[in-house]
Design a protein around this motif. Structure first.
Motif, PDB file in Angstrom:
ATOM      1  N   HIS A  85      46.050  16.791 -16.594  1.00  0.00           N
ATOM      2  CA  HIS A  85      46.492  16.029 -15.437  1.00  0.00           C
ATOM      3  C   HIS A  85      45.752  14.702 -15.297  1.00  0.00           C
ATOM      4  O   HIS A  85      46.349  13.707 -14.875  1.00  0.00           O
ATOM      5  CB  HIS A  85      46.318  16.864 -14.167  1.00  0.00           C
ATOM      6  CG  HIS A  85      47.358  17.926 -14.008  1.00  0.00           C
ATOM      7  ND1 HIS A  85      48.622  17.657 -13.534  1.00  0.00           N
ATOM      8  CD2 HIS A  85      47.337  19.257 -14.281  1.00  0.00           C
ATOM      9  CE1 HIS A  85      49.335  18.774 -13.501  1.00  0.00           C
ATOM     10  NE2 HIS A  85      48.576  19.761 -13.951  1.00  0.00           N
ATOM     11  N   CYS A  86      44.484  14.685 -15.649  1.00  0.00           N
ATOM     12  CA  CYS A  86      43.713  13.443 -15.516  1.00  0.00           C
ATOM     13  C   CYS A  86      44.125  12.408 -16.562  1.00  0.00           C
ATOM     14  O   CYS A  86      44.287  11.220 -16.245  1.00  0.00           O
ATOM     15  CB  CYS A  86      42.219  13.735 -15.618  1.00  0.00           C
ATOM     16  SG  CYS A  86      41.547  14.612 -14.185  1.00  0.00           S
ATOM     17  N   VAL A  87      44.301  12.838 -17.800  1.00  0.00           N
ATOM     18  CA  VAL A  87      44.664  11.901 -18.867  1.00  0.00           C
ATOM     19  C   VAL A  87      46.031  11.285 -18.606  1.00  0.00           C
ATOM     20  O   VAL A  87      46.243  10.082 -18.824  1.00  0.00           O
ATOM     21  CB  VAL A  87      44.637  12.613 -20.236  1.00  0.00           C
ATOM     22  CG1 VAL A  87      45.247  11.722 -21.313  1.00  0.00           C
ATOM     23  CG2 VAL A  87      43.208  12.977 -20.617  1.00  0.00           C
ATOM     24  N   MET A  88      46.966  12.097 -18.130  1.00  0.00           N
ATOM     25  CA  MET A  88      48.335  11.625 -17.941  1.00  0.00           C
ATOM     26  C   MET A  88      48.611  11.136 -16.517  1.00  0.00           C
ATOM     27  O   MET A  88      49.752  10.792 -16.194  1.00  0.00           O
ATOM     28  CB  MET A  88      49.314  12.747 -18.288  1.00  0.00           C
ATOM     29  CG  MET A  88      49.235  13.226 -19.719  1.00  0.00           C
ATOM     30  SD  MET A  88      49.447  11.891 -20.915  1.00  0.00           S
ATOM     31  CE  MET A  88      51.090  11.312 -20.503  1.00  0.00           C
ATOM     32  N   TYR A  89      47.609  11.044 -15.679  1.00  0.00           N
ATOM     33  CA  TYR A  89      47.848  10.736 -14.267  1.00  0.00           C
ATOM     34  C   TYR A  89      48.520   9.379 -14.028  1.00  0.00           C
ATOM     35  O   TYR A  89      49.429   9.286 -13.190  1.00  0.00           O
ATOM     36  CB  TYR A  89      46.544  10.824 -13.468  1.00  0.00           C
ATOM     37  CG  TYR A  89      46.779  10.859 -11.984  1.00  0.00           C
ATOM     38  CD1 TYR A  89      47.096  12.042 -11.333  1.00  0.00           C
ATOM     39  CD2 TYR A  89      46.726   9.692 -11.221  1.00  0.00           C
ATOM     40  CE1 TYR A  89      47.347  12.073  -9.971  1.00  0.00           C
ATOM     41  CE2 TYR A  89      46.967   9.711  -9.865  1.00  0.00           C
ATOM     42  CZ  TYR A  89      47.277  10.909  -9.246  1.00  0.00           C
ATOM     43  OH  TYR A  89      47.536  10.929  -7.900  1.00  0.00           O
ATOM     44  N   PRO A  90      48.117   8.302 -14.718  1.00  0.00           N
ATOM     45  CA  PRO A  90      48.808   7.025 -14.474  1.00  0.00           C
ATOM     46  C   PRO A  90      50.312   7.101 -14.742  1.00  0.00           C
ATOM     47  O   PRO A  90      51.105   6.499 -14.011  1.00  0.00           O
ATOM     48  CB  PRO A  90      48.111   6.064 -15.443  1.00  0.00           C
ATOM     49  CG  PRO A  90      46.754   6.663 -15.655  1.00  0.00           C
ATOM     50  CD  PRO A  90      46.981   8.135 -15.642  1.00  0.00           C
ATOM     51  N   ILE A  91      50.707   7.837 -15.776  1.00  0.00           N
ATOM     52  CA  ILE A  91      52.135   7.995 -16.068  1.00  0.00           C
ATOM     53  C   ILE A  91      52.802   8.822 -14.975  1.00  0.00           C
ATOM     54  O   ILE A  91      53.953   8.575 -14.599  1.00  0.00           O
ATOM     55  CB  ILE A  91      52.340   8.655 -17.441  1.00  0.00           C
ATOM     56  CG1 ILE A  91      51.601   7.875 -18.537  1.00  0.00           C
ATOM     57  CG2 ILE A  91      53.825   8.749 -17.784  1.00  0.00           C
ATOM     58  CD1 ILE A  91      52.066   6.450 -18.682  1.00  0.00           C
ATOM     59  N   ASP A  92      52.077   9.808 -14.459  1.00  0.00           N
ATOM     60  CA  ASP A  92      52.615  10.613 -13.374  1.00  0.00           C
ATOM     61  C   ASP A  92      52.858   9.755 -12.129  1.00  0.00           C
ATOM     62  O   ASP A  92      53.848   9.935 -11.415  1.00  0.00           O
ATOM     63  CB  ASP A  92      51.646  11.756 -13.057  1.00  0.00           C
ATOM     64  CG  ASP A  92      52.230  12.766 -12.089  1.00  0.00           C
ATOM     65  OD1 ASP A  92      53.401  13.142 -12.257  1.00  0.00           O
ATOM     66  OD2 ASP A  92      51.519  13.170 -11.157  1.00  0.00           O
TER      67      ASP A  92
END
Length: 362
Positions: A85-92
């Protein structure tokens, strides 16, 4: 990663989903690569996995040690969930904004990269990260519950239904129960996170958002999209594994250790499943954010229930509105699933290996 019924299932030679045909992207050699139904059974000197491969032989990359402690699954799952969740958070964050039914002119984006660039340029470098702290806080226990419940129920139900073997029914049932727990833990987090991700969000801090939702909408607002979330995850996983199986039959018919085929099959399957279930994700986002324009078109004041959300989406944006943010959702889902499972398997392997070494040293 949107974990759902049967998540983490791969397949065995028989064709149906088996838990955990997962490529260890972080592990390196073939001895680190997969686990699942083709596990070595116990022999006179202990399990084949505990002994490790014989010298000169190719190790079975599904043969990880059995009987790992619940704490192992929980710790590995928690680390995997937080990193995913942290690595992909900007895309989320971009996905949430692109799913808006009637965005502000300044929040209309052509693609994911443009959205990220404009958010950083106009709202500050850290703006795409707002709400990541509550997401990390919730993802740890949610994924710990998911993986621990899945692994425990899978083993227990398999012993009851098909003693000494692997049961696809048990795998599916374990995945369903695990999904109930995971989504129950994550749903309040999703509500807060998505409200903080929206353009012109009035919330600077997590505590401000939680207090405002509780005071204005009540505790039920934190679970307004729970049934939609569950409804989304079941077809997501069904489509995911059907696509994965089809691609594996084309790319890796011998079902051997083939990193390239697993990566390609998994990424494509995740993309297809994410695209197909985007309408449900749009409805979930609407239920979580209670977007003001949609609320103005709803006489009840609040949008509740999946049917109400579907009608509102169609009324505001037509059929095309059901696929808002599909590009961001696909881009988010492909690496997200790979990160979650590779990290989970990596940490489970390391923790289990240390347990076996401590036992051997006694």
């Amino acid at each position: 990663m949107e974990l759902g019924a049967g998540a983490g299932a791969g397949t065995g030679p028989g064709g149906g989903p088996q838990p955990g045909r997962i490529l260890l992207l972080l592990g390196g050699g073939p001895g680190w690569a997969r686990r699942g139904g083709a596990e070595a059974g116990p022999g006179p000197a202990g399990s084949e996995a505990a002994r490790g491969p014989e010298p000169g032989s190719d190790p079975d990359y599904e043969a990880l040690p059995q009987g790992a402690a619940v704490s192992t699954h929980m710790l590995a799952g928690a680390v995997a969930g937080v990193l995913e969740h942290c690595v992909m958070y900007p895309i989320d964050c971009v996905k949430t904004r692109m799913q808006s039914l009637q965005p502000e002119p300044a929040a209309r984006y052509r693609n994911v990269l443009e959205a990220l660039w404009r958010i950083v340029q106009t709202e500050g470098f850290w703006r795409p990260m707002r709400g990541m702290n509550i997401t990390a806080t919730g993802a740890g226990p949610a994924h710990a519950l998911y993986f621990a419940c899945y692994e425990k129920l899978k083993k227990t139900l398999s012993d009851v239904i098909h003693a000494g073997g692997n049961s696809h029914v048990a795998n599916g049932a374990a995945g369903c129960v695990a999904t109930l727990l995971h989504d129950a833990a994550m749903n309040p987090v999703e509500v807060v996170k998505q409200r903080m991700q929206m353009y012109n969000s009035p919330y600077q801090r997590v505590t401000d958002c939680v207090r405002a939702v509780w005071r204005n909408e009540g505790a039920g607002a934190f679970y307004r999209s729970y049934t939609t979330q569950l409804t989304m995850n079941i077809p997501f996983q069904a489509i995911h594994f059907m696509t994965y199986e089809f691609l594996q039959e084309q790319l890796n018919p011998q079902r051997q250790y083939n990193p390239g085929s697993h990566v390609v099959s998994g990424a494509c399957a995740g993309a297809v499943a994410a695209a197909a279930t985007t309408p449900l994700d749009v409805c979930k986002t609407l239920l979580n954010t209670q977007e003001s324009l949609a609320l103005n078109s709803n006489i009840s004041g609040h949008i509740t229930g999946m049917a109400n959300a579907f009608r509102t989406v169609y009324r505001v944006g037509g059929v095309t509105a059901y696929f808002r943010g599909v590009q961001a959702r696909v881009i988010y889902q492909m690496p997200s699933t790979a990160i979650a499972w590779s990290v989970y398997e990596f940490f489970k392997y390391i923790l289990t290996k240390r347990q076996e070494e401590r036992r051997a040293g006694k």
